[in-house]
Design a protein around this motif. Sequence first.
Motif, PDB file in Angstrom:
ATOM      1  N   GLU A 221       3.694  14.741  -4.860  1.00  8.99           N
ATOM      2  CA  GLU A 221       2.852  15.348  -3.828  1.00  8.99           C
ATOM      3  C   GLU A 221       1.473  14.710  -3.786  1.00  8.99           C
ATOM      4  O   GLU A 221       0.915  14.454  -2.712  1.00  8.99           O
ATOM      5  CB  GLU A 221       2.739  16.856  -4.098  1.00  8.99           C
TER       6      GLU A 221
ATOM      7  N   SER B  56       1.696  11.344  -2.137  1.00  9.52           N
ATOM      8  CA  SER B  56       1.831  11.460  -0.678  1.00  9.52           C
ATOM      9  C   SER B  56       0.497  11.813  -0.024  1.00  9.52           C
ATOM     10  O   SER B  56       0.141  11.278   1.037  1.00  9.52           O
ATOM     11  CB  SER B  56       2.885  12.510  -0.340  1.00  9.52           C
ATOM     12  N   LYS B  57      -0.275  12.696  -0.692  1.00 13.26           N
ATOM     13  CA  LYS B  57      -1.596  13.038  -0.142  1.00 13.26           C
ATOM     14  C   LYS B  57      -2.530  11.830  -0.156  1.00 13.26           C
ATOM     15  O   LYS B  57      -3.295  11.607   0.784  1.00 13.26           O
ATOM     16  CB  LYS B  57      -2.201  14.184  -0.952  1.00 13.26           C
TER      17      LYS B  57
ATOM     18  N   LYS C 190      -1.642   8.693   0.006  1.00 14.49           N
ATOM     19  CA  LYS C 190      -1.212   7.772   1.059  1.00 14.49           C
ATOM     20  C   LYS C 190      -1.682   8.230   2.429  1.00 14.49           C
ATOM     21  O   LYS C 190      -2.127   7.428   3.253  1.00 14.49           O
ATOM     22  CB  LYS C 190       0.301   7.636   1.039  1.00 14.49           C
ATOM     23  N   GLN C 191      -1.600   9.534   2.688  1.00 16.22           N
ATOM     24  CA  GLN C 191      -2.071  10.055   3.983  1.00 16.22           C
ATOM     25  C   GLN C 191      -3.572   9.876   4.144  1.00 16.22           C
ATOM     26  O   GLN C 191      -4.062   9.481   5.192  1.00 16.22           O
ATOM     27  CB  GLN C 191      -1.691  11.531   4.104  1.00 16.22           C
ATOM     28  N   GLY C 192      -4.334  10.170   3.079  1.00 16.82           N
ATOM     29  CA  GLY C 192      -5.776   9.995   3.161  1.00 16.82           C
ATOM     30  C   GLY C 192      -6.177   8.545   3.345  1.00 16.82           C
ATOM     31  O   GLY C 192      -7.138   8.215   4.038  1.00 16.82           O
ATOM     32  N   LYS C 193      -5.418   7.642   2.707  1.00 19.16           N
ATOM     33  CA  LYS C 193      -5.721   6.222   2.846  1.00 19.16           C
ATOM     34  C   LYS C 193      -5.468   5.734   4.256  1.00 19.16           C
ATOM     35  O   LYS C 193      -6.227   4.952   4.819  1.00 19.16           O
ATOM     36  CB  LYS C 193      -4.868   5.433   1.852  1.00 19.16           C
ATOM     37  N   THR C 194      -4.392   6.222   4.885  1.00 14.93           N
ATOM     38  CA  THR C 194      -4.107   5.810   6.254  1.00 14.93           C
ATOM     39  C   THR C 194      -5.111   6.400   7.239  1.00 14.93           C
ATOM     40  O   THR C 194      -5.440   5.784   8.246  1.00 14.93           O
ATOM     41  CB  THR C 194      -2.691   6.252   6.638  1.00 14.93           C
ATOM     42  N   GLU C 195      -5.618   7.628   6.939  1.00 12.91           N
ATOM     43  CA  GLU C 195      -6.582   8.241   7.860  1.00 12.91           C
ATOM     44  C   GLU C 195      -7.946   7.565   7.772  1.00 12.91           C
ATOM     45  O   GLU C 195      -8.607   7.343   8.782  1.00 12.91           O
ATOM     46  CB  GLU C 195      -6.703   9.738   7.540  1.00 12.91           C
ATOM     47  N   HIS C 196      -8.368   7.297   6.530  1.00 17.27           N
ATOM     48  CA  HIS C 196      -9.707   6.743   6.338  1.00 17.27           C
ATOM     49  C   HIS C 196      -9.705   5.219   6.186  1.00 17.27           C
ATOM     50  O   HIS C 196     -10.652   4.649   5.636  1.00 17.27           O
ATOM     51  CB  HIS C 196     -10.344   7.361   5.090  1.00 17.27           C
ATOM     52  N   GLN C 197      -8.672   4.600   6.659  1.00 14.55           N
ATOM     53  CA  GLN C 197      -8.616   3.145   6.534  1.00 14.55           C
ATOM     54  C   GLN C 197      -9.599   2.483   7.513  1.00 14.55           C
ATOM     55  O   GLN C 197      -9.677   2.875   8.674  1.00 14.55           O
ATOM     56  CB  GLN C 197      -7.191   2.653   6.815  1.00 14.55           C
TER      57      GLN C 197
END
Length: 301
Positions: free
Chosen positions: A94, A97-98, A100-107
């Motif tokens: 978990e 996954s969090k 990875k999501q944060g990295k894609t949002e703040h990339q």
Amino acid sequence: MACNSCAKPFTLFRKQKGCPNCGFIFCSKCLEHKIFVQKLNEEAKVCMKCAKTDNQCEPRKVEPPDAYYKRIGARTNQMYNSAAGNSKDQEIAERLSKLKQGKTEHQLKPEEEIAKRLQHLKSNFPSTSDNQLQLRLANLRGVPLSVVQSKPSLPAPDLRSEQEQADDLLKQYMEQTKIDNTYKDEFDTLVNDMEARLQKIKGSNSIKLSSSQEQQSENEDEETVKKIIEKVKAETFLEDQVSSTTNDELPFCEICNEDAKMRCLGCRYLFCKRCFMDHKDDEDGCDKYELYRPPKGTYTD
């Protein structure tokens, strides 16, 4: 690792390659369909699934191949079976996954990343002045700093025209001939003076001597005069020969500076065998040669 289409493992001769359209890994034999890829804005070889979707003109959705689903399903089953009662693995999954999501949002965008990297490189750039570099170079060479700072003095360029250069050479040649003529005149006057003095000595002694002694003295005086003249001429000839051998001609080829083997009868220059064949010319008279041997005492390799 194995190919997602033929499921063959990758080896040294079967290397893995990525499909430029979907990004999944295949072998080179499975990437044999060539289509236009919008990401690259050019044609490229893609997998069979991407080629089929392109031919059907459907909206392109990146879907993994069937072998990929089988492999992922087998792995997930193994993971769940091995860690069924372990809650820590679920927490790690978990958290991953969090992240990875944060990295894609703040990339960041590519331009912002490049600017940030350049700013970081500029801040770490060493600030060393030219004087410090010159001082280090002087310490390495073991010379004072003034030697490194001094600029090399280059010879001034020759701004004369071809006509002016020819005139200067002609003047230099005329001055040299004038010096040679004056030297020759002085030598002739000295020889004539010596002959006149000997003739006077011979005339004064002939009055006091008898007839027999007179003939003997005349013969002796003539012999002495001849010996003196021959000696002076031999010395001048040796000086001219030594100067011509030491200063004018060196026993080396005019083109490649190798040891000279022959002399051209047309231009009288020295050549090795190879350079003479390149220099040979029937129109200028440079088609004949004579063998050359360097005089003793000259430097040869």
